[in-house]
Scaffold this active site. Structure first.
Site, PDB file in Angstrom:
ATOM      1  CG  ASP A  45      68.094  88.636   3.186  1.00 32.08           C
ATOM      2  OD1 ASP A  45      67.582  88.475   2.061  1.00 32.08           O
ATOM      3  OD2 ASP A  45      68.544  87.697   3.871  1.00 32.08           O
ATOM      4  CD  GLU A  64      61.998  88.264  -0.492  1.00 29.20           C
ATOM      5  OE1 GLU A  64      61.960  87.842   0.688  1.00 29.20           O
ATOM      6  OE2 GLU A  64      63.025  88.697  -1.018  1.00 29.20           O
ATOM      7  CG  ASP A  95      69.159  82.700  -0.842  1.00 28.93           C
ATOM      8  OD1 ASP A  95      69.968  83.653  -0.741  1.00 28.93           O
ATOM      9  OD2 ASP A  95      68.351  82.399   0.046  1.00 28.93           O
TER      10      ASP A  95
HETATM   11  C1  GLC Z   1      68.774  84.722   2.954  1.00 29.28           C
HETATM   12  C2  GLC Z   1      69.649  85.591   2.069  1.00 29.28           C
HETATM   13  C3  GLC Z   1      71.095  85.171   2.189  1.00 29.28           C
HETATM   14  C4  GLC Z   1      71.512  85.255   3.659  1.00 29.28           C
HETATM   15  C5  GLC Z   1      70.602  84.398   4.516  1.00 29.28           C
HETATM   16  C6  GLC Z   1      70.875  84.562   6.002  1.00 29.28           C
HETATM   17  O1  GLC Z   1      68.774  83.434   2.487  1.00 29.28           O
HETATM   18  O2  GLC Z   1      69.230  85.553   0.749  1.00 29.28           O
HETATM   19  O3  GLC Z   1      71.909  85.988   1.406  1.00 29.28           O
HETATM   20  O4  GLC Z   1      72.818  84.818   3.801  1.00 29.28           O
HETATM   21  O5  GLC Z   1      69.242  84.765   4.292  1.00 29.28           O
HETATM   22  O6  GLC Z   1      70.699  85.855   6.412  1.00 29.28           O
END
Ligand code: GLC
Length: 876
Positions: free
Chosen positions: A444, A447, A518
């Site tokens: 995650d 980017e 998200d």
């Molecule tokens: C980011 C991710 C989401 C995750 C959050 C906390 O927003 O896209 O899926 O739950 O981070 O890690």
């Protein structure tokens, strides 16, 4: 330094004058003063040279059939011939392999509208080049209607793609602009983009971005895939821009041309030829890589939230799935599993014994997936930090200072994943998880995301030794993190692992599944998500999904349930929820909704043989939008971009799903014409619908509109209890959807679900085909030595024919036993069960939604045949 020695007869200026003019006024303003020429070189390439830039046009064949599939265009500054940095999508080894395939010879022809124009034929294509300024036109010859004379061929050719001239193609902002004349009626592609499927009239940016709760038209998002297909009803081409720099695509937004602009001074793109969308998307996969078959368990249901915060909570969550009789294969641990959000740690208080937790869950068939963020907390004695620091693996400013920014753990440094040393270190560090028995890793914030958002553009990246800055590397960062994770874990475990990523670039399919970030709990977001997923799949990324129920904001029970039912037909199936939201597991939305959720979750597992087999056939998109079929009939073409049908998708080759908003109870659907049949069946009632038409159908919460194409042979298993992908049964149902046109197609693939390299491992396939003349269906079974199919009996369930017709099926009613590579299969005689309810029908009492167990379909049980022998089923 501005000069090359190529001089044409028509040069307008003496050398010296040109030289001084350019020095005096700056080269950007003087492109029209270039001296240029175009010629075929001894490598069978067209070389176009100007004083500033050079262009090489390279024909490529993707197969060994000596035909031309691609024209590769490479522009680079003449002063720096070697200015070409590493491509992560089509690495030079891969490209060199392709270049070994034979291609037709480039032949210079007479003719051309201006004296400078040079005209070449390459197989069935004509390339016209005017070098000053670069002006290329690609035409396709209608071979059927032309003779071998070049003039006649030219007269019978159509323009596929022509440069738009008299526009600056180099400027200070975007550096290189390629402009094309606008003759297309549609543009599709670009992967994870919002908005309508037809991109004509819009403009897009490739710049991986962290965009929580993104808008329905917002751009850019997390993933950049610079591949699109443009065309008209009759002519298509694809373009893949093999450049990870920040780039811009304009498809006639406030202008009368289309354009590609990259923030760099060199550019490579591939023009991909093909008659249909399907052909172009298959060739794109050949060029950029296929989605590898994932571990089978990862195609089951995934439960996630931000975050399950303790070991007990996770274990009791697993129990709850069992109590509720709902299948689940994976539970995701979001950032709270870590010690202060530090990657490669577990919070000792909340998760005192992660290994035993993982083992207990594994024994129940449930896999743990942990989140990994790239930001490494700047903290003395934190091993990951100390280690990477010592090895000099972090991103830096040009002056050597390490780049720092805030993310979840606080102030962080960021590994430079464009450095092979970093990827190796990260891949080895993943051992922390694999040692605990974890084989699912969720990448995650890659980017990369940082508070304050804007990573300075002058941060330096190694880029495999080609030092460059954020502008060139941001789009590639997430993909290289996913690559490091995947390669590291696979090496450690020597089996398939599941990796998920938020950010990516073209080719990401080789390293990870992608989810669409998200999103928001709204009907509009839900409908948008299916367009985005089919579009990602068109661009090679088949293992895709969106957060079911919507990540941001609470969902209404109707929305959650609708989303659960539709997403049951998408490759990656995960419910996920934002922190501080009400609980959101599939049983949290009331009794009726729980029943419906269970039905669709179970239906997915029943169809798992179909889903797994579809993922294994990775030459075409697993999820197909209506636009994918548009070239097959004019009605398809007309409806492909209608807002009403844009969210519809076909899973694999035979199941069409029409998503419906949670507020709607009926739905207009369009059933496209596919090459192999002229009708579709409702999966619930077996009602037959002619294709090429639109229909209003009931779409109450219980029955999502789902159709099966006539001629499909749909494999299904119905284990006694469906807990996860390990739940098995002795009988494989093959649902045969009667096709008046006689064409049948079915494919079933099985292996152990986890071994790497599916070609070498024990595996079995059943191919089923039908022929139009005798309405015979032929089954061929192949299996490698040592492989045991998971079932012993095949049961045919025939849909769409009367019992009268069925009676003729029974050609070989005698029970007997067959042996295939030492595995025996019981043969059963034909049998007709008589009830009034179709197989997939749902019984709807107010509080009880059940699968109906008895079916009216004729059921024909038979054994599996031998590898050398095929057997046939006859339908009158
Ligand atoms: C980011 C991710 C989401 C995750 C959050 C906390 O927003 O896209 O899926 O739950 O981070 O890690």
């Amino acid at each position: 330094m501005f000069y090359r020695s190529h001089f044409t007869q028509n040069s307008k200026y003496p050398r010296l004058l040109l030289f001084f003019t350019m020095i005096a006024s700056g080269w950007l303003n003087h492109l029209d003063a270039q001296i240029a020429q175009s010629q075929k070189n001894d490598k069978n390439q067209i070389e176009v040279s100007t004083t500033e830039f050079q262009l090489i046009i390279q024909p490529i064949s993707l197969y060994q059939n000596s035909e031309i599939d691609i024209l590769e265009f490479t522009y680079f500054p003449t002063s720096n011939k070697n200015k070409w940095h590493h491509s992560y999508t089509v690495p030079s080894e891969k490209r060199n392999e392709l270049l070994k395939n034979k291609v037709p010879e480039i032949i210079l022809q007479n003719g051309g509208n201006t004296p400078e124009t040079k005209r070449y034929t390459i197989g069935k294509y004509i390339v016209e080049v005017i070098p000053n300024p670069f002006n290329v036109c690609i035409r396709e010859i209608d071979l059927k209607n032309s003779t071998i004379s070049p003039d006649n061929q030219y007269a019978n050719s159509a323009v596929i793609l022509r440069d738009k001239v008299n526009l600056p193609w180099v400027n200070e902002d975007h550096k290189i602009n390629k402009n094309f004349e606008l003759q297309e009626s549609f543009f599709i592609g670009l992967g994870e983009k919002t908005g309508s499927t037809n991109r004509k009239g819009n403009a897009y940016t490739m710049w991986n971005s962290d965009v929580p709760a993104y808008g329905l038209e917002q751009d850019p998002l997390y993933v950049s895939i610079p591949f699109y297909i443009g065309g008209t009803e009759n002519l298509n081409y694809g373009i893949y821009v093999d450049h990870s720099s920040k780039s811009y695509f304009n498809f006639g937004a406030a202008c009368d041309y289309s354009s590609i602009s990259v923030e760099d001074d060199h550019l490579r793109y591939y023009v991909i030829f093909g008659n249909a969308i399907s052909e172009i998307s298959t060739k794109y996969r050949r060029l950029t890589g296929h989605t590898p078959l994932p571990p089978k368990w990862s195609l089951g249901f995934h439960q996630s939230r931000w975050s399950y915060k303790s070991q007990e909570e996770v274990l009791s969550l697993a129990d709850e799935f069992k109590k509720k009789n709902m299948p689940v294969d994976a539970i995701h641990l979001d950032i709270h599993y870590m010690d202060a959000c530090k990657v490669f740690t577990f919070n000792q208080q909340q998760f005192p014994n992660p290994k035993s937790m993982v083992e207990k869950l594994k024994a129940q068939g449930i896999n743990i997936i942990t989140i990994l963020d790239p930001g490494i907390k700047v903290e003395k004695d934190y091993p990951a930090y100390e280690n990477a620091l010592k090895q000099d693996l972090f991103l830096k400013y040009p002056n050597g200072k390490i780049y720092e920014a805030g993310v979840w753990p606080g102030l962080c440094n960021f590994p430079d994943f464009t450095n092979s040393k970093t990827r190796q270190w990260w891949g080895e560090s993943v051992k922390f998880y694999t040692d605990l028995g974890i084989s699912g890793l969720w990448n995650d914030m890659n980017e990369p995301a940082a508070w304050g958002k804007d990573v300075p553009t002058y941060i330096r990246f190694d880029r495999e030794g080609h030092l460059s800055n954020l502008t060139q590397n941001r789009n590639i960062y997430g993909m290289q993190m996913a690559r490091a994770t995947r390669e590291g874990a696979e090496k450690l475990l020597n089996k398939r692992v599941f990796t998920l990523t938020r950010a990516g670039f073209a080719g990401i399919q080789k390293y990870a599944a992608v989810w669409t970030g998200d999103n928001v709990a709204s009907d509009d977001h839900m409908m948008l998500s299916f367009k985005m997923l089919a579009n990602l799949s068109l661009c090679g990324v088949d293992f895709v999904g969106a957060d079911v129920g919507g990540f941001m904001n609470p969902a209404t029970p109707e929305l959650f349930t609708r989303w659960m039912s539709i997403a049951a037909f998408t490759p990656f199936y995960r419910a996920h929820k934002m922190i501080d939201m009400p609980t959101s597991e599939p049983w949290c939305y009331g009794d009726i909704n729980t029943e419906i959720n269970r039905y669709y979750m179970q239906l997915r597992y029943r169809l798992m043989p179909y889903i797994y087999s579809s993922m294994q056939q990775n030459e075409t998109p697993v999820l197909k939008s209506m636009a994918y079929f548009m070239n097959l009939s004019s009605a398809n073409y007309e409806h492909a971009f209608s807002e009403k049908f844009e969210s519809q998708f076909v899973l694999g080759n035979g199941i069409l799903v029409a998503p419906v908003k949670s507020t709607e109870k009926s739905k207009e659907v369009f059933l496209p014409q596919l090459p192999t049949s002229k009708s579709w069946y409702s999966i619930y009632s077996d009602e037959k619908f002619a294709s090429n038409k639109t229909y209003f159908v009931n779409a109450g919460m219980v029955q999502l509109p789902v159709f099966v194409q006539a001629g499909t042979i749909l494999p299904e298993i119905v284990p006694q209890k469906i807990e996860n992908t390990q739940s098995k049964t002795d009988t494989m149902n093959l649902h045969i959807y009667y096709n008046t046109d006689g064409f049948y197609e079915g494919y079933l693939y099985e292996d152990d679900g986890v071994s790497l390299k599916n070609k070498d491992i024990p595996q079995g396939t059943i191919r089923i085909s039908g022929n139009a003349i005798h309405q015979e269906i032929t089954f061929q079974i192949e299996k490698s030595n040592g492989f045991e199919f998971s079932f012993k009996t095949i049961q045919f369930v025939v849909h769409g024919i009367s019992e009268n017709q069925l009676n003729n099926i029974d050609d070989n009613p005698k029970p007997h036993i067959f042996e295939v590579n030492k595995q025996t299969f019981v043969a059963n005689t034909a049998k007709v069960l008589e009830t009034k309810i179709p197989h997939f029908a749902i019984k709807q009492d107010l509080y009880k939604i059940e699968r109906v167990t008895k079916t009216t379909q004729p059921i024909y049980k038979f054994c599996i045949g031998m590898p050398t022998e095929t057997f046939t089923l006859k339908i009158k």
